[in-house]
Design a protein around this motif. Sequence first.
Motif, short mmCIF file in Angstrom:
data_model
loop_
_atom_site.label_atom_id
_atom_site.label_comp_id
_atom_site.label_asym_id
_atom_site.label_seq_id
_atom_site.Cartn_x
_atom_site.Cartn_y
_atom_site.Cartn_z
N PRO A 1 0.81 -1.37 0.29
CA PRO A 1 0.21 -0.16 0.19
C PRO A 1 0.82 0.81 0.06
N LEU A 2 2.13 1.28 0.94
CA LEU A 2 3.20 2.84 1.25
C LEU A 2 3.39 2.26 -0.45
N SER A 3 3.83 1.58 -1.21
CA SER A 3 4.60 1.82 -2.25
C SER A 3 3.57 2.44 -3.62
N HIS A 4 2.37 1.37 -3.30
CA HIS A 4 1.10 2.15 -4.59
C HIS A 4 0.77 3.65 -4.62
N ASP B 1 6.05 10.78 -4.93
CA ASP B 1 7.33 10.34 -4.94
C ASP B 1 7.82 9.24 -5.60
N TYR B 2 8.25 9.45 -6.28
CA TYR B 2 9.06 8.23 -7.32
C TYR B 2 10.25 7.68 -6.35
N GLN B 3 11.08 9.10 -6.24
CA GLN B 3 12.08 8.38 -5.35
C GLN B 3 11.84 7.27 -4.64
N ALA B 4 11.04 7.82 -3.82
CA ALA B 4 11.28 6.88 -2.67
C ALA B 4 9.53 5.67 -2.35
N HIS C 1 10.63 0.11 -3.14
CA HIS C 1 10.81 -0.84 -4.49
C HIS C 1 12.05 -1.66 -3.76
N GLY C 2 12.77 -1.10 -3.66
CA GLY C 2 14.45 -1.62 -3.67
C GLY C 2 14.22 -2.91 -2.30
N ILE C 3 13.53 -1.74 -0.80
CA ILE C 3 13.71 -3.15 -0.04
C ILE C 3 12.38 -4.47 -0.09
N SER C 4 11.25 -3.91 -1.06
CA SER C 4 10.06 -5.23 -0.99
C SER C 4 11.27 -6.07 -2.18
N MET C 5 11.99 -5.80 -2.71
CA MET C 5 12.41 -7.11 -3.50
C MET C 5 13.42 -7.86 -2.38
N VAL C 6 14.49 -6.99 -1.71
CA VAL C 6 14.78 -7.94 -0.60
C VAL C 6 14.09 -8.16 0.13
N LEU C 7 13.19 -8.15 0.33
CA LEU C 7 11.89 -8.85 1.44
C LEU C 7 11.79 -10.14 0.75
#
Length: 130
Positions: free
Chosen positions: A89-92, A98-101, A106-112
Amino acid sequence: MLKLLLFLNSFYLGLGTFFSFYVAPTLFRVLEKEQAGRVVEKVFPAYFGVGLVIALVSLVLSLKLGRWLALLALINLLVLAFQEFYVLPLSHQLKLIDYQAFMRWHGISMVLNVLSLLLVFVFCLLLLKR
């Protein structure tokens, strides 16, 4: 019970590996970035939802099989719940403002996601040793 746990977790490991390392990259290579993003965005809730159900079943069933299996299942359940109910939800929301955020999350999501797949892999290895 061991065979059921092994089947469910192997299924999720295969699904996650196939989606994460083949389907999603292929979508971004073949489609325009926005189109691929919309497709993947629709798949993620189902993908992590399946993982949540399997992790919950694994936790309940592994309580009788040993502390390490139960601990792995619990950690995976928490990782997937964080993904499904917070990161997605936060990414959406961030993608729109804020595309940078968004890219950071997105990187955190990939690691998870990779962490979850590793947890499931170790879970399967421990089941095979029984």
